[in-house]
Design a protein around this motif. Structure first.
Motif, mmCIF file in Angstrom:
data_model
loop_
_atom_site.group_PDB
_atom_site.id
_atom_site.type_symbol
_atom_site.label_atom_id
_atom_site.label_comp_id
_atom_site.label_asym_id
_atom_site.label_seq_id
_atom_site.Cartn_x
_atom_site.Cartn_y
_atom_site.Cartn_z
ATOM 1 N N GLU A 1 31.049 2.132 -31.596
ATOM 2 C CA GLU A 1 32.408 1.822 -32.285
ATOM 3 C C GLU A 1 32.223 1.908 -33.541
ATOM 4 O O GLU A 1 31.324 1.638 -34.344
ATOM 5 N N PRO A 2 33.307 2.659 -34.315
ATOM 6 C CA PRO A 2 33.112 2.947 -35.780
ATOM 7 C C PRO A 2 32.953 1.556 -36.470
ATOM 8 O O PRO A 2 32.383 1.590 -37.502
ATOM 9 N N SER A 3 33.637 0.523 -36.120
ATOM 10 C CA SER A 3 33.491 -0.707 -36.627
ATOM 11 C C SER A 3 32.037 -1.406 -36.719
ATOM 12 O O SER A 3 31.835 -2.098 -37.728
ATOM 13 N N ALA A 4 31.265 -1.142 -35.930
ATOM 14 C CA ALA A 4 29.872 -1.521 -35.813
ATOM 15 C C ALA A 4 28.874 -0.715 -36.135
ATOM 16 O O ALA A 4 27.817 -1.096 -36.207
ATOM 17 N N TYR A 5 29.142 0.405 -36.372
ATOM 18 C CA TYR A 5 27.956 1.518 -36.615
ATOM 19 C C TYR A 5 28.366 2.347 -37.793
ATOM 20 O O TYR A 5 29.689 2.343 -38.400
ATOM 21 N N SER A 6 27.413 3.173 -38.406
ATOM 22 C CA SER A 6 27.461 3.926 -39.565
ATOM 23 C C SER A 6 27.134 5.293 -39.096
ATOM 24 O O SER A 6 26.026 5.389 -38.042
ATOM 25 N N SER B 1 25.120 -4.623 -41.363
ATOM 26 C CA SER B 1 26.011 -5.615 -41.634
ATOM 27 C C SER B 1 26.394 -6.500 -40.570
ATOM 28 O O SER B 1 26.847 -7.421 -40.400
ATOM 29 N N GLN B 2 25.929 -5.889 -39.310
ATOM 30 C CA GLN B 2 26.385 -6.150 -37.956
ATOM 31 C C GLN B 2 25.031 -7.218 -37.435
ATOM 32 O O GLN B 2 24.523 -7.209 -36.541
ATOM 33 N N SER C 1 25.012 -0.823 -37.799
ATOM 34 C CA SER C 1 25.370 -0.967 -39.052
ATOM 35 C C SER C 1 24.418 -2.393 -39.493
ATOM 36 O O SER C 1 24.407 -3.500 -38.682
ATOM 37 N N TYR D 1 31.779 9.765 -33.477
ATOM 38 C CA TYR D 1 31.901 8.807 -32.642
ATOM 39 C C TYR D 1 32.480 9.069 -31.182
ATOM 40 O O TYR D 1 31.658 8.708 -30.074
#
Length: 260
Positions: free
Chosen positions: A128-133, A159-160, A157, A104
């Motif tokens: 951002e790691p929280s929003a991407y894979s 999930s977003q 992601s 990232y």
């Protein structure tokens, strides 16, 4: 002097042979699990990636990879159908490749480089790691397995779903060794009228180190699902060429550079 010139070289050779024959020497080899890898140039890498992506099964508009394996593990190339494979690298990166913890940071570094070049607008946000894979793949020429390269795919992601996608990276592919960005889909504030495809492809090609790019024209109206695009080609391997499309989806303001 005559005797030395006749017999000297032979005696010296025998002396050197005695110091080497029947002796075991140890040399430290380069570490890592990847083994020997043929070093392709930028044009060849882009062509290999394009061929591997083109041979994927594409359900709808989404690219899907369901095969497993890696170029550096015990892959049975006879199990693949076709001549190119794009497979998930389950073994993980070697010491010469970008790790999960680095991907990232390096991706954002390269996005900033593209912004400075004018390929992307400054308004594009960092990943951002929280929003991407991020998933590591291996692009492999099955008939010539030494032609292989590791590639990170960084995607928003799934999930977003409720996340606002304005000025967000949707999907991109980057070299797992150099970090260079080969392809991307990005939501931007630009319109097609503000985009200069020729200038953009020149800067992006220079960024990757590509050579001999020319404009590409096709009479097939079904190549794209948008009216806003320009195509270019770069020499690949052997007699092949990589087609690079600079395109734009109106309405969602999505800019893309795609390789095929």
């Amino acid at each position: 002097m005559v005797a030395f010139s006749v017999l000297g070289p032979e005696q010296i050779a025998r002396y050197k042979d005695q110091s080497l024959l029947n002796e075991i020497t140890v040399e430290e080899a380069e570490g890592g699990r990847g083994g020997y890898r043929y070093q392709m140039n930028s044009n060849e890498k882009l062509y290999l990636l394009a061929e591997c992506l083109r041979h994927q099964v594409l359900p709808g508009s989404e690219q899907s990879v369901t095969s497993g394996g890696s170029a550096s593990s015990g892959v049975n190339y006879e199990d693949f159908e076709g001549t190119y494979a794009f497979v998930m690298n389950r073994q993980g990166p070697t010491e010469r490749e970008i790790t999960d913890a680095q991907v990232y940071e390096i991706c954002n570094r390269e996005l900033n480089v593209l912004k400075e070049l004018g390929v992307l607008p400054d308004s594009v946000k960092d990943v951002e790691p929280s929003a991407y894979s991020a998933v590591l793949y291996s692009a492999i020429d099955v008939l010539e397995p030494q032609n292989n390269m590791p590639v990170w795919r960084v995607s928003l992601s799934t999930s977003q779903q409720n996340l606002k996608k304005a000025n967000q990276v949707i999907d991109l592919y980057l070299d797992a060794q150099t970090g260079k960005v080969y392809s991307f889909y990005v939501r931007t504030e630009w319109t097609w009228g503000e985009i200069k495809p020729q200038e953009m492809i020149e800067k992006w090609g220079s960024y990757l180190g590509l050579t001999k790019g020319t404009e590409y024209t096709s009479d097939n109206p079904l190549l794209e699902t948008t009216d806003y695009y320009k195509k270019y080609q770069f020499p690949g391997m052997d007699e092949g060429a990589t087609i690079v499309t600079v395109g734009f989806y109106e309405g969602i303001n999505e800019l893309f550079i795609r390789v095929t």
